[in-house]
Design an enzyme around this catalytic site. Structure first.
Site, PDB file in Angstrom:
ATOM      1  N   ASP A  31       0.826  -1.181   0.060  1.00 22.92           N
ATOM      2  CA  ASP A  31       0.023   0.125   0.070  1.00 22.92           C
ATOM      3  C   ASP A  31       0.991   1.138  -0.002  1.00 22.92           C
ATOM      4  OD1 ASP A  31      -3.012   0.995   0.592  1.00 22.92           O
ATOM      5  OD2 ASP A  31      -1.824   2.261   2.199  1.00 22.92           O
ATOM      6  N   ILE A  32       0.569   2.262  -0.772  1.00 26.14           N
ATOM      7  CA  ILE A  32       1.292   3.343  -0.971  1.00 26.14           C
ATOM      8  C   ILE A  32       0.877   4.272   0.441  1.00 26.14           C
ATOM      9  CG2 ILE A  32       1.885   5.781  -2.231  1.00 26.14           C
ATOM     10  CD1 ILE A  32       0.920   3.997  -4.670  1.00 26.14           C
ATOM     11  N   GLU A  74      -4.978   2.094  -4.156  1.00 27.88           N
ATOM     12  CA  GLU A  74      -3.177   2.311  -3.821  1.00 27.88           C
ATOM     13  C   GLU A  74      -2.788   1.155  -3.498  1.00 27.88           C
ATOM     14  OE1 GLU A  74      -4.548   3.959   0.040  1.00 27.88           O
ATOM     15  OE2 GLU A  74      -5.259   4.336  -2.315  1.00 27.88           O
TER      16      GLU A  74
END
Length: 168
Positions: A31-32, A74
């Site tokens: 996950d960003i 994301e």
């Protein structure tokens, strides 16, 4: 990248191989970090560019028979046949560091880009792709909880739970 639906079709085949033939299998969720802040500050087009950058970096780290997919938003999924947990954890750490380092080289942003990752491996208790995916996702959540930009494994979480509840 594959979308979630296509990825799970292939994931199912790899899980069957793991269950029936003893093939090693690990799963990674990424996950960003602080992506909403990036979109809010720099606009959605910049966010799209960052998603594409992370996707390219993850594909670059993949090897034959790996599944790399955009999970949603994301978040990304990587399914790694042939890897036990230590090797999958090393690959996740390599991806984390390469994304941070390459972002600094490629973009002239006023902030760093980091990702958090969770890793789990197939064992005999796993019966479905969603079980393995959920373990990696829970490990990802644990990576995000104390401050992000790290790799956590499901084994670490399970060990922590067992330490808190001995005898269960």
């Amino acid at each position: 990248l594959l979308n979630r639906r296509a990825a799970f079709g292939r994931f199912e085949c790899l899980l069957n191989d793991a269950m029936n033939e003893g093939v090693k299998l690990s799963c990674l969720m990424a996950d960003i970090d602080h992506f909403k802040e990036i979109n809010d500050r720099y606009c959605n087009a910049a966010g799209d560019t960052i998603i594409q950058f992370v996707a390219q970096m993850m594909q670059k780290s993949a090897f034959a028979n790996c599944i790399v997919a955009r999970y949603g938003g994301e978040e990304f999924l990587m399914v790694m046949p042939g890897l036990e947990l230590p090797e999958a954890q090393q690959l996740a750490e390599k991806i984390r560091l390469e994304i941070k380092d390459e972002f600094e080289k490629k973009f002239s942003a006023s902030r760093n880009l980091t990702i958090s990752l969770g890793v789990a491996r197939f064992d005999s208790s796993i019966k479905t792709t969603m079980q393995l995916d959920n373990q990696a996702d829970r490990a990802l959540f644990a990576s995000k909880s104390p401050g992000r930009n790290k790799v956590t494994t499901w084994a670490e979480i399970a060990a922590s739970v067992n330490a808190k509840n001995p005898g269960q």
